[in-house]
Design a protein around this motif. Sequence first.
Motif, PDB file in Angstrom:
ATOM      1  N   GLU A 197       0.838  -1.193   0.000  1.00 23.93           N
ATOM      2  CA  GLU A 197       0.000   0.000   0.000  1.00 23.93           C
ATOM      3  C   GLU A 197       0.878   1.249   0.000  1.00 23.93           C
ATOM      4  N   LEU A 198       0.432   2.271  -0.724  1.00 24.49           N
ATOM      5  CA  LEU A 198       1.059   3.583  -0.663  1.00 24.49           C
ATOM      6  C   LEU A 198       0.098   4.511   0.062  1.00 24.49           C
ATOM      7  N   THR A 199       0.561   5.121   1.151  1.00 22.82           N
ATOM      8  CA  THR A 199      -0.299   5.969   1.958  1.00 22.82           C
ATOM      9  C   THR A 199       0.401   7.285   2.260  1.00 22.82           C
ATOM     10  N   LEU A 211      -3.476   5.727  -0.810  1.00 27.09           N
ATOM     11  CA  LEU A 211      -3.446   6.231  -2.177  1.00 27.09           C
ATOM     12  C   LEU A 211      -3.528   5.108  -3.208  1.00 27.09           C
ATOM     13  N   LYS A 212      -2.943   3.968  -2.868  1.00 34.75           N
ATOM     14  CA  LYS A 212      -2.849   2.890  -3.846  1.00 34.75           C
ATOM     15  C   LYS A 212      -2.635   1.566  -3.114  1.00 34.75           C
ATOM     16  N   GLU A 213      -3.175   0.486  -3.666  1.00 34.78           N
ATOM     17  CA  GLU A 213      -2.980  -0.851  -3.108  1.00 34.78           C
ATOM     18  C   GLU A 213      -2.637  -1.817  -4.239  1.00 34.78           C
ATOM     19  N   PHE A 238      -6.575  -0.473  -6.226  1.00 34.97           N
ATOM     20  CA  PHE A 238      -7.080   0.822  -5.781  1.00 34.97           C
ATOM     21  C   PHE A 238      -6.049   1.881  -6.122  1.00 34.97           C
ATOM     22  N   ASP A 239      -6.518   2.971  -6.674  1.00 38.59           N
ATOM     23  CA  ASP A 239      -5.619   4.074  -6.988  1.00 38.59           C
ATOM     24  C   ASP A 239      -6.461   5.352  -6.945  1.00 38.59           C
ATOM     25  N   SER A 240      -6.131   6.253  -6.013  1.00 47.02           N
ATOM     26  CA  SER A 240      -6.952   7.446  -5.829  1.00 47.02           C
ATOM     27  C   SER A 240      -6.961   8.348  -7.056  1.00 47.02           C
ATOM     28  N   GLU A 241      -5.926   8.258  -7.875  1.00 45.79           N
ATOM     29  CA  GLU A 241      -5.841   9.129  -9.048  1.00 45.79           C
ATOM     30  C   GLU A 241      -6.259   8.421 -10.335  1.00 45.79           C
TER      31      GLU A 241
END
Length: 312
Positions: A197-199, A211-213, A238-241
């Motif tokens: 995960e990027l948080t 932000l991303k998984e 998952f990617d917020s952008e």
Amino acid sequence: MKFRLTILLLILIQISYGQNQDLEKSHLIEIEGWKSYFDGDRTDAKSKFTKAVELDSTNYLAKIGLFNSKNESELNEADFGLIQRLPKKGNYNDIMLKLMMSNQVDKELPDSIKVMRNKYDESHIKFKASLTDSEFKVYNENGNVRQTGAFKNRKPFGTWKKFGFQNKPHHSFTFSEETDTVVIKYYKPDGVLARKELTTGMPFTNESKKLKEIIYWQETPGKNIDYLFVSESGFTIFDSENQIVFDESTPDNLIQMKFNPETYSQEAVIWKDGKTVPFEFCPYDGTTVTYMENGVKKSYRWEDCKKAPINK
């Protein structure tokens, strides 16, 4: 005239340079003060904190250390006034409160318990490392390291690791020095990377935002835990952008959870050959659901892969 301005500029530069040197020296001496403080040498700690404050009167951590290094008989009205003068910005008040409470508890603790706290108490160990800008290790009751990490400039630094069964890595946090991005890695019981995960913000707190998984191996939901291989390169679910669209390119074994509004429960499908197939799973025992059934409100609790009515 130009000569005078040049001389004045040089003097100002020298003054600024000297002030910066004092600030840096104050910080380094303060760090040494905290090391002495946590080693139990309050006399040496008090001496170092005093020097740090003399070099930089705005070093509030040194002032907090000096306050807590003194005996109660040494404290005066001006010392207690520090509590009211601490800057609102930052966590100075929290640090002061924690140290004051710890000092009171220390009066009742035997030395043997203090030794155990320095080895097993995760909160105390991290707190000490944050003030001393150092690495830390937390042990379990068997003497094995269960967590490692470090602080630099009073911030989490590098990669923090937490270990689980058979001392295999369970998860890790990697902190960026340039941004507030944190990379969280989760591992299978055999130590193989399962997902990432990027948080932003400190993980597992209200400040954290995912932000991303990226999934490599996915843990199956429900009672009987298993891991299904998804992709060697990982699949971003998952990617917020850049929101992911599940389609024929979705790799096999990716489990997608869906909410059924009619039954107020989670349902799952698994991707195979670019298509979804129903995926049967058992929610964890004790999971409860409540929804309207034929106009009547009913509640159920999952027990051993079955929905048992809850009688009220």
